[in-house]
Design an enzyme around this catalytic site. Structure first.
Site, short mmCIF file in Angstrom:
data_model
loop_
_atom_site.label_atom_id
_atom_site.label_comp_id
_atom_site.label_asym_id
_atom_site.label_seq_id
_atom_site.Cartn_x
_atom_site.Cartn_y
_atom_site.Cartn_z
N SER A 97 39.01 45.12 39.04
CA SER A 97 38.25 46.24 38.48
C SER A 97 39.06 47.25 37.70
O SER A 97 38.48 48.07 36.99
CB SER A 97 37.50 46.95 39.59
OG SER A 97 36.49 46.11 40.04
S1 VPP Z 1 34.25 47.66 45.08
O1 VPP Z 1 35.59 46.98 41.96
O2 VPP Z 1 38.77 48.95 45.13
O3 VPP Z 1 37.72 50.61 45.91
O4 VPP Z 1 34.34 43.09 43.21
O5 VPP Z 1 37.40 39.51 44.11
O6 VPP Z 1 33.99 39.62 41.97
O7 VPP Z 1 33.35 37.52 40.49
N1 VPP Z 1 36.76 47.28 44.95
N2 VPP Z 1 35.96 44.31 44.16
N3 VPP Z 1 35.65 40.78 43.52
N4 VPP Z 1 35.86 38.57 42.78
N5 VPP Z 1 35.30 36.53 41.02
C1 VPP Z 1 35.55 46.53 44.99
C2 VPP Z 1 35.22 48.98 45.76
C3 VPP Z 1 36.63 48.47 45.78
C4 VPP Z 1 35.40 45.60 43.81
C5 VPP Z 1 36.15 46.21 42.68
C6 VPP Z 1 35.00 50.18 44.88
C7 VPP Z 1 34.83 49.26 47.19
C8 VPP Z 1 37.76 49.43 45.60
C9 VPP Z 1 35.35 43.15 43.84
C10 VPP Z 1 36.07 41.92 44.32
C11 VPP Z 1 35.80 41.69 45.78
C12 VPP Z 1 36.35 39.62 43.51
C13 VPP Z 1 34.63 41.03 46.21
C14 VPP Z 1 36.70 42.20 46.68
C15 VPP Z 1 36.57 37.33 42.89
C16 VPP Z 1 36.61 36.62 41.58
C17 VPP Z 1 34.73 38.63 41.96
C18 VPP Z 1 34.43 40.90 47.56
C19 VPP Z 1 36.46 42.07 48.02
C20 VPP Z 1 34.39 37.54 41.13
C21 VPP Z 1 34.96 35.32 40.30
C22 VPP Z 1 35.33 41.42 48.49
C23 VPP Z 1 35.49 35.38 38.93
O8 VPP Z 1 37.33 45.88 42.51
#
Ligand code: VPP
Length: 580
Positions: free
Chosen positions: A292
């Protein structure tokens, strides 16, 4: 003619022939004399003394931080070597020698016996001159000393990856020591000496070539910031039970790297028991998906098109988006069914970002990512540095356009990520990265219009300061901006993403009144207190940014009104002894 002359002056002709004959006879006699009669004597004499050239080691250039603090220092050392053949003549002295060297007498004796016909073996390298002299004073036949230089790294593990180290022959092997080896090394000189058959110095004839000392090198890093970064990263790694991590601090106006640290690290002054994992300068040689944190770049691209402004909204309900057989998911439930662009960043909505990406198109994001250096050569030429990978937009289908916009399918280094954020911090102008201290303002290039960069600064400040923002990244007395990220790691052997192995990221800059410092924190596989970037990496950013702004004497731009009024120190009544 000859005949005529011979006939005219016969006595002269005979005289010449006669003299020549005597000379030939004399030379022949001398040859026989030298080759046969005196042969043994002369050979002995010749062997006994011979002219040799021995190298004079060149002093290797000092490496310092930007304030002249020494990071790599060459000190004179004594190396002891032995003519093992000669040593066989005085075996009774070996035990005393072993004692002085601190070696096991039996092991030393075995080694000397085994190499009994060698005329040059190292006994021990790199003793202090005092230690070396103490051994030489024993006057053990066949033991000799030579002067060398040995590198010492005063900041040890704190600067290990950046500075690197030299091998036992003083050649750069890693890091800056390797990258700038030619600059630092200098050229060894030559001394002409006469040595006897046993290699003993008989006469120091002359210096035929002076050693040319290597040149000193001032790095861009500030040792104070390096210590601060190392301490906070190490604590976070321990606290979170993480595998590894990196932290980079950059001056966004000059392009200088002010600190670059990694965990685990090692002590370059004692390289026994080194494991490869400790030696990795991860900030430059490890690539990862930015997750992100990439949204800051994709959002900049959206604003730059003029089609989007921060208050424009996108429907993110129900938190998922189906693209063919692929589902995009948001991790956290958003405030409502629609989010504006700032809200997409605050809630880190993958769905919202993807919809914006579909509107502006992959090429727009690709072009900006390329311009800010993601997946591009940094030009630093650091040993082992990786370039990462930004796939060409022509290969992006709809699913790729979405996942790339929120940071997957692209790989970058920590140093590239901090560089990319520096462009937003520096009002759209990118300064080339450097590891060397620079004195004059660098040539910067505009990669984003100033107005767009300023809009992004406001949005990224909101990401930290809004009610639902990443409050753990806040810095007391200053306004800062940034973006967290949590990325599932792609695991070796397993297809796709690991279920429970994460990388926690934070990238940000400050102070917002005039952004000067950009910081990236990467924490690899936290296993204890959660794994979100906003939880694990944001506090590290906060502490390191706070310390940086203080050490660099940056005027606070976020003091509460009461504190602001008191900013000029007021002498308390009691303190001046009641005189006023
Ligand atoms: S939300 O924004 O850092 O504070 O979405 O690894 O999504 O499609 N980060 N992380 N996704 N994948 N593929 C979270 C938050 C936090 C969010 C982000 C604001 C609480 C923060 C994700 C991350 C994920 C992800 C998903 C992390 C893998 C690869 C995808 C589930 C942990 C995705 C396929 C659990 C291409 O960074």
């Amino acid at each position: 003619m000859m005949k005529l002359e011979g006939a005219l002056f016969p006595w002269r002709f005979r005289l010449v022939v006669g003299l020549l004959g005597i000379m030939v006879a004399a030379i022949a006699w001398r040859i026989i004399d030298l080759q046969v009669v005196d042969r043994a004597f002369l050979k002995g004499q010749g062997d006994a003394r011979s002219v040799r050239h021995i190298p004079i080691p060149a002093h290797r250039g000092l490496i310092t931080d930007r304030n002249g603090e020494p990071l790599a220092v060459s000190t004179p050392v004594t190396t002891l070597w032995a003519n093992a053949k000669e040593m066989q003549t005085a075996k009774e002295k070996w035990p005393a020698l072993a004692a002085a060297l601190g070696q096991d007498p039996k092991a030393l004796a075995e080694r000397l016996e085994a190499q009994a016909n060698k005329e040059f073996i190292y006994l021990v390298r790199g003793l202090t001159p005092e230690q070396g002299q103490a051994v030489l004073d024993l006057k053990v036949p066949g033991v000799y000393g030579i002067e060398e230089f040995r590198r010492f790294y005063p900041a040890g593990e704190v600067t290990a990856h950046m500075v690197g180290f030299t091998d036992i022959d003083d050649h750069g092997r890693e890091g800056v020591e390797l990258a700038y080896d030619e600059w630092l090394a200098g050229v060894p000189g030559k001394r002409q000496v006469i040595k006897d058959r046993r290699g003993r110095l008989i006469k120091d004839v002359q210096v035929t070539k002076n050693a040319k000392a290597g040149k000193p090198l001032a790095l861009s890093i500030d040792l104070r910031l390096q210590y601060l970064a190392n301490r906070e990263l190490r604590n976070a790694i321990i606290e979170n039970g993480a595998k590894a991590g990196s932290l980079v601090i950059m001056d966004v106006k000059t392009g200088e790297i002010l600190a670059m640290v990694n965990q685990p690290t090692y002590n370059p002054n004692n390289r026994r028991n080194l494991q490869p994992a400790m030696m990795r300068n991860r900030a430059m040689i490890d690539v990862f998906e930015p997750g992100s944190t990439m949204k800051a770049i994709s959002m900049s691209a959206a604003i730059e098109t003029g089609r989007w402004k921060p208050t424009d909204t996108v429907e993110v309900y129900p938190g998922t988006l189906q693209i063919g057989k692929y589902t995009i998911k948001d991790v956290s439930k958003s405030e409502g069914p629609v989010l504006d662009l700032t809200g997409i960043l605050i809630n880190s909505s993958n769905v919202g970002m993807s919809k914006v990406a579909f509107d502006i198109g992959g090429e727009t994001i690709f072009r900006l990512a390329q311009k800010v250096g993601l997946g591009q050569d940094t030009g630093l030429g650091f040993p082992g540095e990786r370039v990462g990978n930004l796939p060409n937009y022509r290969e992006w289908r709809k699913a790729e356009t979405a996942t790339l916009s929120y940071g997957y399918g692209i790989s970058v280094t920590a140093i590239q990520l901090v560089h990319a954020f520096s462009a937003l911090a520096n009002n759209g102008r990118l300064a080339p990265l450097t590891l060397i201290k620079t004195d004059k303002a660098p040539q910067t290039t505009e990669v984003l219009p100033e107005a767009v960069a300023k809009t992004m600064q406001t949005m990224l400040q909101q990401v930290i300061e809004a009610p639902r923002g990443v409050f753990r990244a806040q810095v007391p007395a200053y306004h800062v901006g940034g973006k967290s990220g949590t990325a599932r790691k792609t695991s070796v052997g397993v297809k796709g993403y690991a279920e429970n192995s994460y990388r926690s990221l934070f990238a940000g800059f400050g102070p917002m009144s005039d952004p000067r410092y950009a910081i990236v924190v990467v924490i690899d596989e936290p296993t204890k207190a959660g794994y979100f970037g906003g939880l694990v990496s944001a506090p590290v950013f906060s502490k390191v940014m706070s310390g940086t702004l203080r050490l660099m004497n940056v005027t606070p731009d976020n003091l509460p009104a009461t504190q602001q009024a008191n900013a000029v120190p007021v002498v308390p009544l009691k303190a001046n002894g009641g005189r006023g």
